[in-house]
Each structure stands twice: as structure tokens, then as C-alpha cells.
Design a protein around this motif. Sequence first.
Motif, PDB file in Angstrom:
ATOM      1  N   GLU A  65      94.603  90.220  36.212  1.00 34.52           N
ATOM      2  CA  GLU A  65      94.986  89.015  36.958  1.00 34.52           C
ATOM      3  C   GLU A  65      93.776  88.109  37.188  1.00 34.52           C
ATOM      4  O   GLU A  65      93.907  86.880  37.204  1.00 34.52           O
ATOM      5  N   TRP A  68      93.475  86.117  34.063  1.00 33.21           N
ATOM      6  CA  TRP A  68      94.447  85.012  34.073  1.00 33.21           C
ATOM      7  C   TRP A  68      93.909  83.853  34.916  1.00 33.21           C
ATOM      8  O   TRP A  68      93.962  82.683  34.500  1.00 33.21           O
ATOM      9  N   LEU A  95      90.172  84.942  28.698  1.00 36.87           N
ATOM     10  CA  LEU A  95      91.195  85.990  28.617  1.00 36.87           C
ATOM     11  C   LEU A  95      90.656  87.274  28.006  1.00 36.87           C
ATOM     12  O   LEU A  95      91.126  88.362  28.323  1.00 36.87           O
TER      13      LEU A  95
ATOM     14  N   GLU B  65      99.241  88.927  36.236  1.00 41.10           N
ATOM     15  CA  GLU B  65      98.757  89.809  35.162  1.00 41.10           C
ATOM     16  C   GLU B  65      99.709  89.765  33.967  1.00 41.10           C
ATOM     17  O   GLU B  65      99.266  89.880  32.821  1.00 41.10           O
ATOM     18  N   SER B  67     101.208  87.055  33.037  1.00 40.90           N
ATOM     19  CA  SER B  67     100.843  85.810  32.359  1.00 40.90           C
ATOM     20  C   SER B  67      99.588  85.994  31.510  1.00 40.90           C
ATOM     21  O   SER B  67      99.471  85.420  30.410  1.00 40.90           O
ATOM     22  N   TRP B  68      98.637  86.776  32.013  1.00 43.39           N
ATOM     23  CA  TRP B  68      97.457  87.101  31.199  1.00 43.39           C
ATOM     24  C   TRP B  68      97.880  87.842  29.929  1.00 43.39           C
ATOM     25  O   TRP B  68      97.417  87.514  28.825  1.00 43.39           O
ATOM     26  N   GLY B  71      99.226  85.530  27.462  1.00 45.79           N
ATOM     27  CA  GLY B  71      98.167  84.741  26.833  1.00 45.79           C
ATOM     28  C   GLY B  71      97.523  85.521  25.689  1.00 45.79           C
ATOM     29  O   GLY B  71      97.274  84.975  24.601  1.00 45.79           O
ATOM     30  N   LEU B  95      99.961  80.799  30.106  1.00 51.27           N
ATOM     31  CA  LEU B  95      99.266  80.943  31.389  1.00 51.27           C
ATOM     32  C   LEU B  95      99.944  80.144  32.496  1.00 51.27           C
ATOM     33  O   LEU B  95      99.889  80.519  33.670  1.00 51.27           O
TER      34      LEU B  95
END
Lengths: 226, 226
Positions: A65, A68, A95, B65, B67-68, B71, B95
Motif C-alpha cells: 500500500e 501504491w 511500484l 494494496e 490498486s498497487w 498497477g 492506481l
Amino acid sequence: MTARQYDGLNDGLNDGLNDDLNDDLNDVTNDVTATLRFFMEADRLKGVERKNFLSDGSRRENTAEHSWHLGIAAMIMAPFASEPVDIATAVCMALVHDIVEIDAGDTFAYSQSEDELASKEAREIAAADRLFGLLPAAAGERFRALWDEYERGDTPEARYVMAVDRMAPMLLNTAEGGSTWREFGITRDRVIARNGPHIEPALPAVWAVALAGLDAATAAGHVAAD
Amino acid sequence: MTARQYDGLNDGLNDGLNDDLNDDLNDVTNDVTATLRFFMEADRLKGVERKNFLSDGSRRENTAEHSWHLGIAAMIMAPFASEPVDIATAVCMALVHDIVEIDAGDTFAYSQSEDELASKEAREIAAADRLFGLLPAAAGERFRALWDEYERGDTPEARYVMAVDRMAPMLLNTAEGGSTWREFGITRDRVIARNGPHIEPALPAVWAVALAGLDAATAAGHVAAD
């Protein structure tokens, strides 16, 4: 994903594709399998705990996180950067740059353990070899190049990502009342010594705000002056 | 960050810059303050809990996390995409696309609540207005455009990000033994109906592996057949 579950995926995949097997398809299949294996391995970054807390103080942050949050920072901080940066490169670097922590763990920014610091580079290189080596060659080389560039710190993008990487925990610590600073006896002077040389040259106007926040936190007793 | 702490930041900032005040600097200062306010608000996405678990089953995933992870997926899945995608756009979209959940919460992919589904769009638009509105205009417009594009789903990048957004929880559920599917009575047929139309056209070879994994999970009793 356990080895057993991977076997299940692979068995099922081979069964499902038997009708169409040929060399080209095998190449694609191998690349898909390798890519998904890396993707599932990357999931473990969500379990790597950092020292700093979230801004609401509810729990410590994990590295996925955090990564991110740095990607978002890389998207929005460019107008304040002291040199032009390629935002796409910086976002991808943000990232990728901490994935090695899956194997090597998080090293506290204020660590004074000589053993820990001495072994950090070797542990992270071994981690990069193993983790990025899971990917198909082209993707693995791209991830490794981004990680190497960040570690070298010799491009505008690497300096920019390092600056937001230092900015983020400083702001979170300030916001939640300095728990980590107090827990580890980190003084205002050490916060400045550790973060200023990265943030100030790359993002001077952001550093001014972060420093003002640190001074307010010092006045409030959330961090010792020296 | 509490209002009090923001006041501290702002007071400190104004004190520190009194010597150099002019309109240009005020503009930069306002933009930095707005950008950092958004950055701190974004921190709350780490506290938005999703229904699915991490691959090791240790806890539910949070949206930051997740969303990471998307990505990263956007960086590595492009070789398997059925149409060319701009990776940088896709990574940034991944993201940004769930930030509205800070206000609107996560809506379960298999939700059958008519009230929840009916209100989802309105809640998310209000969230986008408020959250992206915190940013300076140029950045806010960029984030809003990425979110709108994802929601419309009418570009290769939006279809690609939607595909990895469906792929990720399907793989995590498969890996950890289908806890969420069993908890909510989601059958194999519903998993296919919900995810196949997004993943299969965009990432056909990835769908083949995901489906094989689902079949293995069905055979193992982790998800009911229908």
C-alpha cells in the motif's frame, strides 16, 4: 498460492489446451504461467510491515500500500520537481522499487544496526535476482532496470521517487502524532538529516511544507528537538 | 491528518515563507498544500476493506494494496492483451480507478443488493467530485479523466484494466481456497458469468489459466459447481 494449487492450475491448463498444442502456444502458455507466478508472488508484499503507521494511527503500513501511495505521489508531485521527470517511468519505478522486500524485508530508514545495513545490499540483490527472474525475460529485464536505476539514484526519476519515498512516511508520522519517532527515539534533527537531503533538492516547496509540519510536531511534543 | 495538524502545517508554512511572499509563490504554495491534502486524504484508501482475502488467506485485502497489485499487473500483462494498450495510461488508471471508494466504499463484485447497486453510481460520482476536486485543477482533471475513462470502459486501456481488476481477486480466491466464494455462496457458474466477459476478450490466454484454476478449485470443493 501453494505448490499444490499451482500444480492444479498447471494440470488444468495442460488439459484445457491439449487440442491446440503447438510451439507458439507453448511459448505463450509458458510466459502466461511465469507472469502469473510472479503476480501471485508479488501478493506477499502486502504482508511486509513497515515501521511507520497510517495517518490515522490505526496500524502500521505495509509495503504494497506504501508503493501504491508513492505511485499516486509520482503522478501529482511533478509540478513541484526541481528538474523535469518522466512521470510514467517514475510511477512504474515507485511500484517496483520495494518488491525486493518480499525476500529481504523492510530496512528501517533510521536503522543503526551495522549488521542490518551491511547485509541490506546483498540481501536485496539476491531478492531482485530471484523475484524479477520469475518473470519472462523482457518484463524481468524492465523491472530489474527500474530497480537498478532507483538504487543507483543517478537519474531525475530516481531522485524524484526517492524524494517522495522519504516524504510519505515523514508526512504520515507527522499526521498521526509521531508514534514511530517516539518509539525509536528519533529526534527532529535526525528526521531532517535523513530526509532533507533527498526531499529538499528534488521537491523544495514540498520540503518547506514538510519541515513546517515537523516544526509543529516538535512544538506539540510529538518529536524531540534533538 | 486532523484539521488541527493541517493548521499547524499551514501556520508553519506561512511563517517560514514570510520573507519571500509574492503572488507566484502563493500560487505554488497553494498548489503544494492542495496536492499534499489530497495525498493525505488518499491514505484512507488503505482502510477500505474488500471482500476477498490475500493469497495466503491471512486477512482480507484493502483497496490501496489491491490498486498497487493492479498497477503491477498492468505493467506485465500487456504481452497477452488482445489489442494494443498504452501501458503508462493503464498503470495510472489502475492506481486511480478505486480512489472513489474512500467515500463510496467497496461494492462487492457479486452484490445482488438492488439498493446498493442502484446507489453505487451516484455515490461514486459524488466521491469523484469531492476527492479529485481537492487537487490543483490540472491534476484533478487528469485523475477525473482516467476515472471516467475506466467507468465508460470504451478504450483498450479501460478494458485491459477492467480485465486485470477481475483477474486479480479471481486468482487470489483460487489460491487461498475460495473462502469468499463459500462465505457468500458464489458458484463456479457465477464466477464465470461475472469475470469471463471482462477477462476472456481482453486477456484470452490469461483467462484460460484462470479458468483452469477455477476448475481445479471446483474439483477440490473450494467452490460449488452451480
